[in-house]
Motif scaffolding. Structure first.
Motif, PDB file in Angstrom:
ATOM      1  N   LEU A   1     -35.032 -14.221 -15.458  1.00  0.00           N
ATOM      2  CA  LEU A   1     -33.959 -14.355 -14.478  1.00  0.00           C
ATOM      3  C   LEU A   1     -34.126 -13.244 -13.444  1.00  0.00           C
ATOM      4  O   LEU A   1     -34.133 -12.062 -13.796  1.00  0.00           O
ATOM      5  N   THR A   2     -34.261 -13.626 -12.181  1.00  0.00           N
ATOM      6  CA  THR A   2     -34.449 -12.654 -11.100  1.00  0.00           C
ATOM      7  C   THR A   2     -33.314 -12.779 -10.103  1.00  0.00           C
ATOM      8  O   THR A   2     -33.037 -13.883  -9.597  1.00  0.00           O
ATOM      9  N   VAL A   3     -32.655 -11.653  -9.836  1.00  0.00           N
ATOM     10  CA  VAL A   3     -31.521 -11.635  -8.901  1.00  0.00           C
ATOM     11  C   VAL A   3     -31.809 -10.586  -7.830  1.00  0.00           C
ATOM     12  O   VAL A   3     -31.906  -9.398  -8.137  1.00  0.00           O
ATOM     13  N   PRO A   4     -31.961 -11.004  -6.574  1.00  0.00           N
ATOM     14  CA  PRO A   4     -32.169 -10.021  -5.493  1.00  0.00           C
ATOM     15  C   PRO A   4     -30.951  -9.105  -5.346  1.00  0.00           C
ATOM     16  O   PRO A   4     -29.872  -9.387  -5.874  1.00  0.00           O
ATOM     17  N   GLU A   5     -31.126  -8.034  -4.603  1.00  0.00           N
ATOM     18  CA  GLU A   5     -30.038  -7.086  -4.352  1.00  0.00           C
ATOM     19  C   GLU A   5     -28.825  -7.810  -3.768  1.00  0.00           C
ATOM     20  O   GLU A   5     -28.946  -8.681  -2.911  1.00  0.00           O
ATOM     21  N   PHE A   6     -27.645  -7.459  -4.267  1.00  0.00           N
ATOM     22  CA  PHE A   6     -26.416  -8.083  -3.765  1.00  0.00           C
ATOM     23  C   PHE A   6     -25.224  -7.163  -3.980  1.00  0.00           C
ATOM     24  O   PHE A   6     -25.262  -6.222  -4.788  1.00  0.00           O
ATOM     25  N   ASN A   7     -24.143  -7.451  -3.261  1.00  0.00           N
ATOM     26  CA  ASN A   7     -22.894  -6.709  -3.404  1.00  0.00           C
ATOM     27  C   ASN A   7     -21.950  -7.531  -4.286  1.00  0.00           C
ATOM     28  O   ASN A   7     -21.516  -8.616  -3.889  1.00  0.00           O
ATOM     29  N   PRO A   8     -21.614  -7.051  -5.474  1.00  0.00           N
ATOM     30  CA  PRO A   8     -20.752  -7.815  -6.382  1.00  0.00           C
ATOM     31  C   PRO A   8     -19.419  -8.232  -5.764  1.00  0.00           C
ATOM     32  O   PRO A   8     -18.903  -9.317  -6.067  1.00  0.00           O
ATOM     33  N   LEU A   9     -18.858  -7.378  -4.907  1.00  0.00           N
ATOM     34  CA  LEU A   9     -17.560  -7.695  -4.314  1.00  0.00           C
ATOM     35  C   LEU A   9     -17.642  -8.889  -3.365  1.00  0.00           C
ATOM     36  O   LEU A   9     -16.625  -9.535  -3.097  1.00  0.00           O
ATOM     37  N   ASN A  10     -18.837  -9.193  -2.886  1.00  0.00           N
ATOM     38  CA  ASN A  10     -19.015 -10.319  -1.972  1.00  0.00           C
ATOM     39  C   ASN A  10     -19.472 -11.594  -2.676  1.00  0.00           C
ATOM     40  O   ASN A  10     -19.279 -12.697  -2.153  1.00  0.00           O
ATOM     41  N   PHE A  11     -20.085 -11.433  -3.844  1.00  0.00           N
ATOM     42  CA  PHE A  11     -20.705 -12.589  -4.498  1.00  0.00           C
ATOM     43  C   PHE A  11     -20.179 -12.864  -5.910  1.00  0.00           C
ATOM     44  O   PHE A  11     -20.716 -13.715  -6.598  1.00  0.00           O
ATOM     45  N   MET A  12     -19.125 -12.157  -6.318  1.00  0.00           N
ATOM     46  CA  MET A  12     -18.585 -12.370  -7.650  1.00  0.00           C
ATOM     47  C   MET A  12     -17.069 -12.428  -7.614  1.00  0.00           C
ATOM     48  O   MET A  12     -16.428 -11.777  -6.789  1.00  0.00           O
ATOM     49  N   SER A  13     -16.507 -13.226  -8.514  1.00  0.00           N
ATOM     50  CA  SER A  13     -15.063 -13.257  -8.702  1.00  0.00           C
ATOM     51  C   SER A  13     -14.750 -12.332  -9.882  1.00  0.00           C
ATOM     52  O   SER A  13     -14.862 -12.727 -11.047  1.00  0.00           O
ATOM     53  N   VAL A  14     -14.383 -11.105  -9.570  1.00  0.00           N
ATOM     54  CA  VAL A  14     -14.221 -10.062 -10.585  1.00  0.00           C
ATOM     55  C   VAL A  14     -12.780 -10.053 -11.099  1.00  0.00           C
ATOM     56  O   VAL A  14     -11.835  -9.944 -10.314  1.00  0.00           O
ATOM     57  N   PRO A  15     -12.591 -10.175 -12.418  1.00  0.00           N
ATOM     58  CA  PRO A  15     -11.219 -10.116 -12.968  1.00  0.00           C
ATOM     59  C   PRO A  15     -10.566  -8.770 -12.690  1.00  0.00           C
ATOM     60  O   PRO A  15     -11.239  -7.734 -12.647  1.00  0.00           O
ATOM     61  N   SER A  16      -9.279  -8.780 -12.509  1.00  0.00           N
ATOM     62  CA  SER A  16      -8.538  -7.545 -12.286  1.00  0.00           C
ATOM     63  C   SER A  16      -8.709  -6.597 -13.473  1.00  0.00           C
ATOM     64  O   SER A  16      -8.549  -7.000 -14.623  1.00  0.00           O
ATOM     65  N   GLY A  17      -9.065  -5.367 -13.204  1.00  0.00           N
ATOM     66  CA  GLY A  17      -9.237  -4.361 -14.244  1.00  0.00           C
ATOM     67  C   GLY A  17     -10.671  -4.175 -14.697  1.00  0.00           C
ATOM     68  O   GLY A  17     -10.982  -3.202 -15.385  1.00  0.00           O
TER      69      GLY A  17
ATOM     70  N   PRO B   1     -21.827  -1.429 -12.290  1.00  0.00           N
ATOM     71  CA  PRO B   1     -20.513  -1.310 -11.628  1.00  0.00           C
ATOM     72  C   PRO B   1     -20.241  -2.491 -10.709  1.00  0.00           C
ATOM     73  O   PRO B   1     -21.146  -3.017 -10.053  1.00  0.00           O
ATOM     74  N   VAL B   2     -18.973  -2.894 -10.640  1.00  0.00           N
ATOM     75  CA  VAL B   2     -18.609  -4.033  -9.799  1.00  0.00           C
ATOM     76  C   VAL B   2     -18.393  -3.628  -8.345  1.00  0.00           C
ATOM     77  O   VAL B   2     -18.302  -4.503  -7.470  1.00  0.00           O
ATOM     78  N   ASP B   3     -18.306  -2.332  -8.072  1.00  0.00           N
ATOM     79  CA  ASP B   3     -17.980  -1.876  -6.716  1.00  0.00           C
ATOM     80  C   ASP B   3     -19.131  -1.165  -6.034  1.00  0.00           C
ATOM     81  O   ASP B   3     -18.936  -0.435  -5.062  1.00  0.00           O
ATOM     82  N   VAL B   4     -20.346  -1.385  -6.525  1.00  0.00           N
ATOM     83  CA  VAL B   4     -21.538  -0.763  -5.944  1.00  0.00           C
ATOM     84  C   VAL B   4     -22.588  -1.848  -5.736  1.00  0.00           C
ATOM     85  O   VAL B   4     -22.710  -2.766  -6.552  1.00  0.00           O
ATOM     86  N   VAL B   5     -23.343  -1.747  -4.639  1.00  0.00           N
ATOM     87  CA  VAL B   5     -24.410  -2.706  -4.390  1.00  0.00           C
ATOM     88  C   VAL B   5     -25.397  -2.688  -5.556  1.00  0.00           C
ATOM     89  O   VAL B   5     -25.863  -1.624  -5.974  1.00  0.00           O
ATOM     90  N   THR B   6     -25.695  -3.851  -6.082  1.00  0.00           N
ATOM     91  CA  THR B   6     -26.570  -3.975  -7.245  1.00  0.00           C
ATOM     92  C   THR B   6     -28.023  -4.141  -6.786  1.00  0.00           C
ATOM     93  O   THR B   6     -28.316  -5.045  -5.992  1.00  0.00           O
ATOM     94  N   PRO B   7     -28.916  -3.298  -7.269  1.00  0.00           N
ATOM     95  CA  PRO B   7     -30.333  -3.458  -6.905  1.00  0.00           C
ATOM     96  C   PRO B   7     -30.908  -4.708  -7.568  1.00  0.00           C
ATOM     97  O   PRO B   7     -30.257  -5.336  -8.412  1.00  0.00           O
ATOM     98  N   ILE B   8     -32.123  -5.071  -7.208  1.00  0.00           N
ATOM     99  CA  ILE B   8     -32.753  -6.258  -7.779  1.00  0.00           C
ATOM    100  C   ILE B   8     -32.763  -6.184  -9.309  1.00  0.00           C
ATOM    101  O   ILE B   8     -33.026  -5.137  -9.894  1.00  0.00           O
ATOM    102  N   LEU B   9     -32.428  -7.301  -9.934  1.00  0.00           N
ATOM    103  CA  LEU B   9     -32.388  -7.365 -11.392  1.00  0.00           C
ATOM    104  C   LEU B   9     -33.449  -8.343 -11.890  1.00  0.00           C
ATOM    105  O   LEU B   9     -33.592  -9.446 -11.354  1.00  0.00           O
ATOM    106  N   THR B  10     -34.159  -7.939 -12.924  1.00  0.00           N
ATOM    107  CA  THR B  10     -35.138  -8.806 -13.573  1.00  0.00           C
ATOM    108  C   THR B  10     -34.844  -8.785 -15.066  1.00  0.00           C
ATOM    109  O   THR B  10     -34.966  -7.738 -15.718  1.00  0.00           O
TER     110      THR B  10
END
Length: 298
Positions: free
Chosen positions: A180-196, A241-250
């Motif tokens: 599974l390869t995920v390019p760099e992304f901002n979780p706050l823009n591409f994820m529905s993060v539960p409160s807390g 972290p949900v509030d930091v840009v995530t680097p590429i994930l493999t």
């Protein structure tokens, strides 16, 4: 009970039974009887059974009776019933193998009707087999993988609704490893993060499901390859972290002992996301908001 109360009770039971029979036998009504009002109970009252159905609200009712077990097993009039029961058992076992292969994820990912939905999909695959007689049709997942592709484990929480960043999931030629390869992304823009939630983990789950075929010697369905059936591996990203840009994930999942896959088995590639709250140095998994789906079949 006094004698008067006893008589009233029996009269009410008789009236209730007659009304229920009328609605059940009515050609204009094909719905299961459902209890309404303030008195809610389960069990048997007269000739009427009262019960709950998992995943459905309210209380239901139906008449007692029906054929005996011996009639179903032997009577000529129930041959279609026996055929359906045989194939249903095969579909249920195939669905169970999917769940067993991913058993460590079922509690946080699957809804309470996932088992039924999975069995229904296996039945669709089952009826595609035109090479065997009814009651002996195989569940050939290897030939009909499209029915499983895109299946969300929780129909109320779709993976695409929780995570919509770009990603790819690819398997090796041997089908015993996926990445599974995920390019760099901002979780706050591409994820529905539960409160807390403070962190998340992405997961890549690779599991094996065998075709199920009828064995005329034993009179039962069996996996075509019992050694590979239910073999799996689940790989995770780090706590992120949900509030930091995530680097590429493999994230690479490899089946134990690098097995040789044959034509009778299918590798299921599932992707998922789990949410956590960090307290000190510990990460606590959220009970809600997690999501997973079958992305590819190899």
């Amino acid at each position: 009970f006094t004698l008067f109360n006893y008589l009233i009770y029996n009269v009410l039971c008789f009236i209730f039974t007659m009304i229920l029979k009328f609605f059940i036998n009515s050609k204009s009504s094909k719905k299961m009887a459902k209890q309404k009002g303030h008195i809610k109970y389960v069990g048997t009252l007269g000739e009427v059974r009262h019960f709950k159905i998992k995943g459905n609200e309210g209380y239901f009712a139906g008449l007692k009776g029906g054929p005996t077990g011996e009639q179903i097993k032997t009577a000529p009039g129930f041959i279609r019933t026996r055929e359906n029961m045989s194939e249903f058992g095969a579909c249920a076992n195939a669905g169970k193998s999917v769940r067993v292969g991913l058993s460590s994820l079922m509690k946080q990912m699957a809804d309470n009707q996932f088992t039924g939905r999975l069995t229904a999909i296996m039945k669709k695959i089952n009826i595609e087999d035109g090479s065997e007689a009814r009651g002996q049709r195989a569940v050939l997942i290897s030939l009909q993988p499209q029915y499983l592709k895109g299946l969300d484990f929780n129909r109320n929480i779709s993976f695409n609704g929780v995570f919509n960043a770009p990603y790819t999931l690819e398997a090796t030629v041997d089908r015993n490893e996926s990445t599974l390869t995920v390019p760099e992304f901002n979780p706050l823009n591409f994820m529905s993060v539960p409160s807390g939630a403070t962190h998340f983990r992405l997961l890549n789950a690779l599991s094996v499901i065998s075709d199920f075929v009828f064995n005329p010697t034993t009179g039962a369905y069996e996996p075509a390859d019992s050694d590979l059936n239910e073999v799996s591996n689940i790989a995770y990203s780090d706590y992120t972290p949900v509030d930091v840009v995530t680097p590429i994930l493999t994230i690479t999942a490899t089946l134990p002992n690098a097995p040789t896959m044959n034509a009778n088995v299918t590798a299921i590639g599932s992707v998922g996301v789990e949410f956590y709250q960090q307290v000190g140095t510990n990460f606590y998994l959220f009970n809600a908001g997690n999501a997973m789906k079958i992305q590819e079949l190899f």
